[in-house]
Structures are given as structure tokens and as C-alpha cells.
Design a protein around this motif. Structure first.
Motif, PDB file in Angstrom:
ATOM      1  N   ASN A 106       1.310  53.952  79.637  1.00 32.08           N
ATOM      2  CA  ASN A 106       0.772  54.017  80.778  1.00 32.08           C
ATOM      3  C   ASN A 106       0.103  52.691  81.430  1.00 32.08           C
ATOM      4  N   GLU A 107      -0.393  52.710  82.541  1.00 28.78           N
ATOM      5  CA  GLU A 107      -0.968  51.688  83.389  1.00 28.78           C
ATOM      6  C   GLU A 107      -1.990  51.029  82.556  1.00 28.78           C
TER       7      GLU A 107
ATOM      8  N   ARG B 103       1.565  51.474  87.729  1.00 28.62           N
ATOM      9  CA  ARG B 103       0.379  52.136  88.365  1.00 28.62           C
ATOM     10  C   ARG B 103       0.914  53.130  89.045  1.00 28.62           C
TER      11      ARG B 103
ATOM     12  N   ASN C   1       3.114  55.882  86.512  1.00 27.15           N
ATOM     13  CA  ASN C   1       2.104  56.787  86.021  1.00 27.15           C
ATOM     14  C   ASN C   1       1.170  57.588  86.923  1.00 27.15           C
ATOM     15  N   THR C   2       0.753  57.277  87.715  1.00 26.64           N
ATOM     16  CA  THR C   2      -0.053  58.085  88.623  1.00 26.64           C
ATOM     17  C   THR C   2       0.753  59.307  88.935  1.00 26.64           C
TER      18      THR C   2
ATOM     19  N   ARG D  62       1.664  61.902  86.169  1.00 27.41           N
ATOM     20  CA  ARG D  62       0.617  62.766  85.601  1.00 27.41           C
ATOM     21  C   ARG D  62       0.172  63.864  86.794  1.00 27.41           C
ATOM     22  N   GLU D  63       0.164  63.237  88.028  1.00 27.74           N
ATOM     23  CA  GLU D  63       0.065  64.330  89.296  1.00 27.74           C
ATOM     24  C   GLU D  63       0.996  65.252  89.049  1.00 27.74           C
TER      25      GLU D  63
ATOM     26  N   ASP E 122      -2.292  58.955  77.552  1.00 22.57           N
ATOM     27  CA  ASP E 122      -3.106  59.386  78.653  1.00 22.57           C
ATOM     28  C   ASP E 122      -4.525  60.026  78.255  1.00 22.57           C
TER      29      ASP E 122
END
Length: 328
Positions: free
Chosen positions: A99-100, A310, A313-314, A317-318, A326
Motif C-alpha cells: 500500500n501507499e 496512492r 490503493n485508495t 480499498r474503496e 492496510d
């Protein structure tokens, strides 16, 4: 560049035999206690003296100045961090980390210690990508529509459908479509147009992992769509439409093969600057930066990797795909 290779999988078997042609020497190989047959096989092929069953031992090898990290996604962070702290430069297969947050920590660590840290994502280092970005985009006027598709039926998907969970489809090991071939489509789009105003991922999720999906990114004046699929084949390529012409490719966003350019009212023109081996451009660039001490360019490219991570991974997860990293 004297490289210690961590991993014995398919990617190292495709990339590393070309090292000598690119002025790079593989001097060590690390696997696990159960993969020493593969370690010795590869070391024999490449003429590497160092042979290790634990990557920590490779980090102490004085012959190694650069570590090539080619292990499953969820291990990228730990191996890269260990290498940087051991005073080595790092080439890490994509994605740079799970992840970021992890990517940002690795980037900060590399800068603190003055080490090179490269994400081995081929896209932006391909000559045909640079052709599109630097020469052809300015010729098509105002961009109005962008679509990128990288779909490839995974050789592991049948096993996944049958109930077996391999790393490529395992959320515990940072698998899934957006972390794999989706990274190439994002790198292609973000490398050309920068950070979008908005991004959403419409994912097809099976047993907690995305097997395919559609990314929609909003920019000023146009929308870019990215399809990434490991559960189905599709028409590979990218199309960029502008007020004065269009650009089209018919290969995956990793290879960046021949490019077709057509100005309004003109005849399509095919241009191809492909290198003989897909990974040649990136490794020659890594070597050039290291030999010239060009940390500035390395860190600029690292900032590009941070942006991709960014967004990637955003939206993951959304979409409901969560990794252990995470929640750490």
C-alpha cells in the motif's frame, strides 16, 4: 551494477539471463531452504558465486551492491527495507509495496540513506511510451477521451475458481488485478496525464479479491478509463483522442508496442521504437543512474511510483479489497 537476486520465480528467469548484455552482473541468488535446487540452478546459469537460503545472508554479501527483489507482493516491503538498511541499492518488482503507506516509508528510508530505490515497472521507460508522451500527444490537440485495456486470462485463475488460493489471487498476499496488470494501466495513464481529479474502481470481486475491474478517472475536459482483467481476455491497447488527431496502441500497457498516430484528415502512421527485450530500457536506465550518481532522477521516478500507489490503493480499498498491511 552487481546484483543479488532475491527470488527464483518466473520473472527472474525471464529478466536475469539478459543482464550481461546490459552490462549488469548477477553475483548472488537467494531463495528459501526448500528452493535451494532452484537457487543453485540459476546461480550456475548466471555464474553467480553467492547462493543463499535466506535473503538476510545475501544482504551481507560484499560483492552485492544492488538487490533485485522478485518475491510475492506482500514481501516486497520487508526485503526492500532490509536491503536499504544493509547499504544496498534496490530494484523491486512492481508493486513496490502492499500500500501507499509502505511505499512512502521505503521512499523516505531510501532518501534518508542516500540509496537508489527503483520500482521495476517497465511502462514509463519504454521508448514507445516516451514517443507518445513527448512527441505525439502535443500533436493531437486538446485531449477528449482516453481508454486503456490490459486484460489477460491468468494461468492461475482456473485453480482459483476450483478453490485453490495462489498468491496472485490472495488478499493476504496483496494479490488481485489492480495490484498486478492494473498497475501498468494506471502507470500509463498517470504517466501521461498526472494525478486525476477523481478516481473510482468498479471491481469484480470473488472471495475478497478483485479478479478484474474498470477504473474511471476524471480529468479537466476528459475521462480516462482503465480496464484490468485476470479473469478474461480482451482487446489490449490504448486509445487517446484529441481535437486534432488520435493515438492508438494494440499491446499491453507494460510492453508499449508499435504506436499508430493519425492527424485529422491524414493517413494513419505506424511508429515503432521497441527494444529487443521488454525489460532492457528500465535496467539500462537503472544502471545509468547508479553509475552517474543521479539520485535526483531516481527520486523523481520514485515520486511517480508514490502517485500510482496512492491512487491504486485508495481505489482498491474503496472497492472493498483489504490487505493485512492496510490494517497494520
Amino acid at each position: 551494477m552487481k546484483v543479488g537476486v532475491v527470488g527464483t520465480g518466473m520473472i527472474v528467469r525471464m529478466v536475469c539471463p539478459n543482464f550481461k548484455d546490459w552490462g549488469i552482473e548477477a553475483v548472488a541468488v537467494a531463495g528459501t531452504p526448500t528452493s535451494m535446487d532452484e537457487v543453485n540452478e540459476l546461480a550456475d546459469q548466471w555464474g553467480a558465486a553467492g547462493r543463499y537460503s535466506d535473503y538476510h545472508d545475501l544482504m551481507a554479501d560484499p560483492e552485492v551492491d544492488t538487490v533485485y527483489v522478485a518475491v510475492p507482493n506482500f514481501l516486497h516491503y520487508a526485503v526492500s527495507e532490509t536491503a536499504i538498511l544493509a547499504g544496498k541499492d534496490v530494484v523491486c518488482e512492481k508493486p513496490l509495496a502492499s500500500n501507499e503507506r509502505e511505499v512512502a516509508k521505503l521512499a523516505a528510508l531510501a532518501k534518508k540513506h542516500g540509496r537508489f530505490l527503483w520500482e521495476a515497472v517497465v511502462t514509463t521507460r519504454q521508448p514507445n511510451f516516451k514517443l507518445v508522451r513527448d512527441e505525439l500527444l502535443p500533436k493531437i490537440g486538446t485531449v477528449k477521451a482516453v481508454s486503456v485495456n490490459y486484460s489477460q486470462y491468468s494461468s492461475r485463475y482456473d485453480a482459483f475458481r476450483a478453490g485453490e488460493v495462489l498468491p496472485a489471487f490472495d488478499p493476504a498476499k496483496a494479490g488481485g488485478a489492480i495490484m498486478d496488470i492494473g498497475l501498468y494501466t494506471l502507470t500509463y495513464t498517470l504517466g501521461l496525464f498526472g494525478e486525476p481529479k477523481s478516481a473510482t474502481y468498479h471491481a469484480n470481486i470473488e472471495r475478497g479479491i478483485d479478479t478484474s475491474g474498470l477504473v474511471v478517472m476524471g480529468y479537466d475536459g476528459f475521462t480516462a478509463t482503465n480496464v484490468c482483467a485476470k479473469d478474461s481476455d480482451g482487446a489490449l491497447g490504448a486509445t487517446i483522442q484529441g481535437t486534432d488527431g488520435w493515438i492508438k496502441t494494440d499491446t499491453g500497457a507494460n510492453f508499449c508496442g508499435p504506436v499508430t498516430f493519425c492527424a485529422n484528415g491524414g493517413e494513419p502512421e505506424v511508429i515503432d521504437r521497441s527494444l529487443p527485450v521488454m525489460w532492457e530500457g528500465e535496467f539500462r536506465e537503472f544502471r545509468r543512474q547508479q553509475e552517474s550518481g543521479d539520485l535526483e532522477e531516481c527520486y523523481r521516478q520514485l515520486d511517480e511510483s508514490l502517485l500510482v500507489s496512492r491512487i491504486q490503493n485508495t481505489i482498491r480499498r474503496e472497492a472493498g479489497v483489504i490487505f493485512p498491511a492496510d490494517e497494520a
